[in-house]
Design a protein around this motif. Sequence first.
Motif, short mmCIF file in Angstrom:
data_model
loop_
_atom_site.label_atom_id
_atom_site.label_comp_id
_atom_site.label_asym_id
_atom_site.label_seq_id
_atom_site.Cartn_x
_atom_site.Cartn_y
_atom_site.Cartn_z
N UNK A 279 20.62 -52.45 9.35
CA UNK A 279 19.94 -53.58 9.66
C UNK A 279 19.61 -53.92 11.00
N UNK A 280 18.39 -53.93 11.54
CA UNK A 280 17.88 -54.47 12.88
C UNK A 280 18.08 -53.11 13.71
N UNK A 281 17.95 -51.92 13.16
CA UNK A 281 18.36 -50.83 13.85
C UNK A 281 17.49 -50.63 15.14
N UNK A 282 18.42 -50.31 16.00
CA UNK A 282 17.66 -50.47 17.57
C UNK A 282 17.31 -48.97 17.84
N UNK A 283 17.76 -47.93 17.28
CA UNK A 283 17.65 -46.55 17.71
C UNK A 283 16.17 -46.16 17.89
N UNK A 284 15.91 -45.14 18.62
CA UNK A 284 14.58 -44.38 18.35
C UNK A 284 14.07 -44.31 16.79
N UNK A 285 12.88 -44.83 16.78
CA UNK A 285 12.54 -44.86 15.51
C UNK A 285 11.96 -43.54 14.71
N UNK A 286 12.97 -42.70 14.63
CA UNK A 286 12.39 -41.33 14.07
C UNK A 286 11.58 -41.33 12.89
N UNK A 287 12.46 -42.07 11.69
CA UNK A 287 11.73 -42.03 10.51
C UNK A 287 10.39 -42.79 10.48
N UNK A 288 10.29 -43.90 11.20
CA UNK A 288 9.30 -44.69 11.08
C UNK A 288 8.09 -43.87 11.69
N UNK A 289 8.23 -43.33 12.80
CA UNK A 289 7.14 -42.38 13.45
C UNK A 289 6.95 -41.46 12.25
N UNK A 290 7.67 -40.76 11.59
CA UNK A 290 7.44 -39.64 10.75
C UNK A 290 6.64 -40.41 9.58
N UNK A 291 6.75 -41.41 9.28
CA UNK A 291 6.04 -42.01 8.17
C UNK A 291 4.71 -42.40 8.58
N UNK A 292 4.51 -43.07 9.66
CA UNK A 292 3.34 -43.31 10.05
C UNK A 292 2.45 -42.34 10.41
N UNK A 293 2.88 -41.21 11.02
CA UNK A 293 2.06 -39.95 11.37
C UNK A 293 1.59 -39.40 9.88
N UNK A 294 2.69 -39.19 8.95
CA UNK A 294 2.46 -38.68 7.80
C UNK A 294 1.33 -39.50 6.90
#
Length: 612
Positions: free
Chosen positions: A37-52
């Motif tokens: 919850x509220x993950x503050x790390x570099x959004x690797x998975x979110x970036x992967x998702x939007x690119x895909x």
Amino acid sequence: MKTILGISAFYHDSAATILVDGKIIAAAQEERFTRKKHDSSYPFNAVEFVLKFANIKLNEVDQIIFFEKPFLKFERLLETYVAFAPKGFRSFCKAMPTWLKEKLFQKKILFNKLKMHDDKFNDERKIFFSDHHLSHAASAFFPSPFEEAIVLTADGVGEWATTTVAIGKGNNLEIQKEIHFPHSLGLLYSSFTYYTGFKVNSGEYKLMGLAPYGEPIYEDKIKENLIDIKEDGSFHLDQTYFNYATGLTMTSQKFHMLFGQNSRDPKKEELTQFHMDIAASIQKVTEDIMIKLAKSLKEEFNIPNLCLAGGVALNCVANGKILRAKIFDNIWIQPAAGDAGGSMGAALALWHIEQNNPRLVNVTDDMNGSYLGPEYEQKQVEDELKKIGATFEVLSDDELIEKTAYSLSLEEAIGWFQGRMEFGPRALGGRSILGDPRSSNMQKNLNLKVKYRESFRPFAPSILRDDLSEWFNINVDSPYMLIVSDVSKDKIIVMTEDQKKLFGIEKLNIKRSEIPSVTHVDYSARIQTVHEKTNKKYFDLIKRFKEKTGCPIVINTSFNVRGEPIVNTPTDAFNCFMGTELDKLVIGNCYLDKKKQNLNLKKDYATNFELD
């Protein structure tokens, strides 16, 4: 085709957004993928998702923009420690290694992180930085349905600014005024969140939900000691009462002495009437400031539209008060008003302001109902459920709606997983837990048996837009559950004299209206209007429920337990279903009955996530 990737990270609610030719295509928070919850790390998975989702490789993206400027933030940190020295040396020592190692040289760090997505990405010149509050303001104005608007942002702190006023017109947006750190409405509210024993940056909703159980008896004490509020709504905080500028806590001993108690330890101390009165008091002060700000801005700029963003814009009670005061003709609030929305705002600011691209105003807005996250095809859902060992039946749309509406009418709790996941903190009928609002027990049961959280926390009604004014004292769209309104007088059950004498949580179980499970103790509700155009399946379900019961409303709460991010995948949904007392689960066209599941698949969810 021009593409911009927006990123917010390293504080809380990391997220990524992608624009294609200025249009918002996809956006998601990192917490949904990592389950933190509220993950503050570099959004690797979110970036992967939007690119895909945009079907593009990172090296093909035209620009990448980060939502704030780390050097300015570092400057604020250093100047704050110098100003307060030698106080705060401990927290200074704690902060410095992180800054020098990770945060200060963010361009290099970002470049290295981005290469993880695509080793062909090699152009550092594609990386840009926005201003924190400009990112917030852009996220509020550019997707809004207004050609021109006053944009008010308020949160904890960005680089220096804590509150800003901007004017948006067409594709232009300019910040006109700022209030600077350490004077912050967001940090004031968070100080009281901390003081009442809730978690800063996540417990603010609890404080707002607790407020109606109390009386604002400490309002004058706050205004006379902690904060000097000017006529135009600007303010100045007395830092001797706070510890957030240099310390490791939010409040000082002087703060505790003023109110006569130390901050509550949630592991040892129950909530008392004192905490409810404290919550009511800070909520009232926040509302007063927001209304004063709104009035003075309307007077100064005479623009009929207001846009809101920043964490304080998630205070839906204050939003409802601004609306009710009829200061502005129209109000629009960014559904991802916190830092996650900064990823979107930064990208939009780059597209419209820096690159001077024209803006086409959409009569509703450009957020696609905030359904901007991942979605699952029916085959994917079935494959995933089979793999887990779930027992399910596949129904036609009409059968699915019929069975789910019937189940709701029996006061069963339903996990509802449809279409694209929502962007922002609210579940809006994509990843929701649903219930019957007419039930007197539903609020308590959902809180204690499904969400595993405090019984006082209110639930929101999702209502068909056409039925809104019959049930609530409001007649404007509220698709993002960000406005609170009172229940209509003819639906209310007036409390008896004996009931009125009850204190705090004792009021919880009194039936206050025809829809008691979504009626808060002060006869208010946080409303979501449901529109056929943006979420047809959800609309059809509520419509069928109305045909069966005469009630055009369902309880809508986020599909998760306390401390868990909203579910993202069918597996997340099934795990939550099996770990709670949900009766049915509906994913796509798959219908799951708890009684038919293999009990060996049951999860221990009551202790699975830490307190939120």
